[in-house]
Design an enzyme around this catalytic site. Structure first.
Site, PDB file in Angstrom:
ATOM      1  N   HIS A 206      55.029  12.718 131.252  1.00  0.00           N
ATOM      2  CA  HIS A 206      54.202  12.209 130.520  1.00  0.00           C
ATOM      3  C   HIS A 206      54.530  11.149 129.338  1.00  0.00           C
ATOM      4  CE1 HIS A 206      54.720  14.921 127.369  1.00  0.00           C
ATOM      5  NE2 HIS A 206      55.276  15.328 127.824  1.00  0.00           N
ATOM      6  N   CYS A 330      55.032  18.270 117.761  1.00  0.00           N
ATOM      7  CA  CYS A 330      55.242  19.653 118.277  1.00  0.00           C
ATOM      8  C   CYS A 330      55.529  19.523 116.537  1.00  0.00           C
ATOM      9  CB  CYS A 330      57.069  20.044 118.656  1.00  0.00           C
ATOM     10  SG  CYS A 330      57.091  18.386 120.359  1.00  0.00           S
TER      11      CYS A 330
HETATM   12  N1  PLP Z   1      62.833  16.187 124.860  1.00  0.00           N
HETATM   13  C1  PLP Z   1      62.919  14.982 123.760  1.00  0.00           C
HETATM   14  C2  PLP Z   1      63.605  14.028 123.547  1.00  0.00           C
HETATM   15  C3  PLP Z   1      61.055  15.247 123.796  1.00  0.00           C
HETATM   16  O1  PLP Z   1      60.387  14.463 122.202  1.00  0.00           O
HETATM   17  C4  PLP Z   1      60.037  16.357 124.537  1.00  0.00           C
HETATM   18  C5  PLP Z   1      58.859  15.869 124.066  1.00  0.00           C
HETATM   19  O2  PLP Z   1      58.269  15.568 123.376  1.00  0.00           O
HETATM   20  C6  PLP Z   1      60.515  16.947 125.408  1.00  0.00           C
HETATM   21  C7  PLP Z   1      62.577  17.464 125.417  1.00  0.00           C
HETATM   22  C8  PLP Z   1      60.207  18.010 125.464  1.00  0.00           C
HETATM   23  O3  PLP Z   1      59.187  17.537 127.334  1.00  0.00           O
HETATM   24  P1  PLP Z   1      57.761  18.347 127.269  1.00  0.00           P
HETATM   25  O4  PLP Z   1      57.102  17.935 126.592  1.00  0.00           O
HETATM   26  O5  PLP Z   1      57.621  17.331 128.922  1.00  0.00           O
HETATM   27  O6  PLP Z   1      58.157  19.765 127.128  1.00  0.00           O
END
Ligand code: PLP
Length: 406
Positions: A206, A330
């Site tokens: 995504h 987040c």
């Molecule tokens: N790692 C990083 C650097 C991210 O920016 C994100 C999502 O914002 C993630 C991991 C997590 O990915 P997912 O939303 O597919 O779990």
């Protein structure tokens, strides 16, 4: 160029998630309707699904310049990160220590904090003011009992790039596994895994115009792997659970589109980002860019604005239909200030004054014009509102409407 209507959404939060590419939707639809067979079934009807998963694996391997057999599909970037670290801990008999950085995404940080509570030792490496790691410090942090080093490729808040190929080389020399969270790098900058000594790499569809809820973990063919999700033996025994066929198809198509669009986007998206940064720096006093002196992703602008609270700015920008974030998506709605900006400047108050704008394939020049017009007025308004309040109230007790994250 047509002027924009005032109520059109200006989506400048492409590091949070991205719009699905229409070509991705088109490829996914038959797998949500007619081709619903289980890839593990033996009859011809299911072969469509099985072949589509194979094609997605080939397309992703082409984007990453690795072998299709080195790709394991997962449910998201978070799962991929967890799986890589857990596998290293399972296999490494001495494995009681992890080296990571203080600016990782919570998908790595929280997992490491959890492991810390369960008896694992973790070194969280700091960064300098531009968000760079000190590689000599990283090397010194590796101990005989270190199971894995895990550092991100591109920071989700600032776009700052870590020299992961060099880090992988240090790890190889020390005989330690290396994982990189490339969730923000994949599809945005070239990745040539064949030329590296990276053991594990995580990504998420995504973030590059694919669907949510599907990711992948690259596992180098010479690296032993123990699955996180154990079950029916799918993904060659490396990730149990019936494949999310439509989403995997979407991931594959998004990878193919990313490879096609990258040469164009490298200049187009960067040009939009640079024009936006120049426009804001020229019109807003007390504005600066986090990680300005570091190598950065071409699509990310992380600003610090004097005299504002990010949460208040987000509210006002939202009223103008501008979508951006204070650090990571987040964190939105949480009380916490940015751990990334705090790590870059522990003694400053910048962690609550940051705004992240991230650009992508579907942004237009007219959206950038509008953002360059609106952002300075919002910052100015907030400064006017908070000036008397700041004199009488400590930070965190401002009047309604300019309150910190809640
Ligand atoms: N790692 C990083 C650097 C991210 O920016 C994100 C999502 O914002 C993630 C991991 C997590 O990915 P997912 O939303 O597919 O779990």
């Amino acid at each position: 160029m047509e002027p924009m209507a005032d109520d059109v959404i200006i989506y400048l939060d492409n590091n949070a998630t991205t719009q699905l590419d229409p070509a991705v939707i088109e490829e996914m639809l038959p797998f949500l309707t007619n081709h619903y067979g289980n890839p593990s079934s033996g009859y011809t009807f299911a072969a469509k699904a099985r072949n589509a998963v194979d094609l997605a694996r080939e397309r992703l391997a082409a984007l990453l310049e690795c072998e299709p057999s080195e790709i394991v599909f997962t449910s998201c970037g978070t799962e991929s990160n967890n799986a890589a670290i857990n596998s290293a801990l399972q296999f490494e008999p001495r494995g009681k220590h992890i080296v990571t950085s203080a600016v990782e995404h919570s998908a790595v940080l929280r997992h490491c904090e959890d492991l810390l509570k369960r008896g694992c030792d973790v070194t969280f490496l700091g960064v300098d003011r531009d968000g760079n790691l000190d590689l000599a410090e990283l090397e010194q942090a590796i101990r005989p009992e270190t199971a894995i080093v895990s550092t991100m490729w591109a920071n989700n808040e600032t776009g700052v790039l870590f020299p992961v190929e060099k880090i992988a080389e240090i790890c190889r020399e020390k005989g330690v596994l290396f994982h990189t969270d490339a969730v923000q790098a994949a599809g945005k900058i070239p990745i040539r895994l064949r030329d590296t000594t990276i053991n594990f790499l995580s990504l998420s569809a995504h973030k590059f115009h694919g669907p949510k809820g599907v990711g992948a973990l690259y596992v180098n063919r010479r690296t032993r792997f123990h699955p996180l999700v154990v079950g029916g033996g799918q993904e060659n025994g490396r990730r149990g659970g019936t494949e999310n066929v439509a989403s995997i198809v979407g991931l594959g198509k998004a990878a193919e589109r990313a490879a096609e669009c990258m040469p164009e986007e490298k200049t187009h998206v960067r040009a939009m980002r640079d024009r936006f940064e120049k426009g804001i720096l020229e019109t807003v006093s007390g504005a600066s860019i986090n990680g300005a002196a570091a190598a950065r992703l071409p699509n990310t602008s992380s600003f610090l604005f004097d005299g504002i609270e990010s949460s208040a700015a987000l509210l006002l920008l939202d009223r103008h239909h501008i979508c951006c974030s204070a650090g990571s998506a987040c964190r939105t709605g949480s009380e916490e200030a940015s751990h990334v900006l705090r790590a870059m400047n522990p003694s400053g108050d910048g962690a609550r004054r940051g705004l992240r704008f991230s650009f992508g394939r579907f942004n237009s020049e007219s959206q950038i014009d509008r953002a360059i017009e609106i952002v300075p007025t919002v910052i100015e308004k907030l400064r006017q509102l908070s000036a008397p309040a700041r004199e009488s109230a400590p930070i965190g007790q401002e009047p309604a409407g300019i309150a910190p994250d809640a």
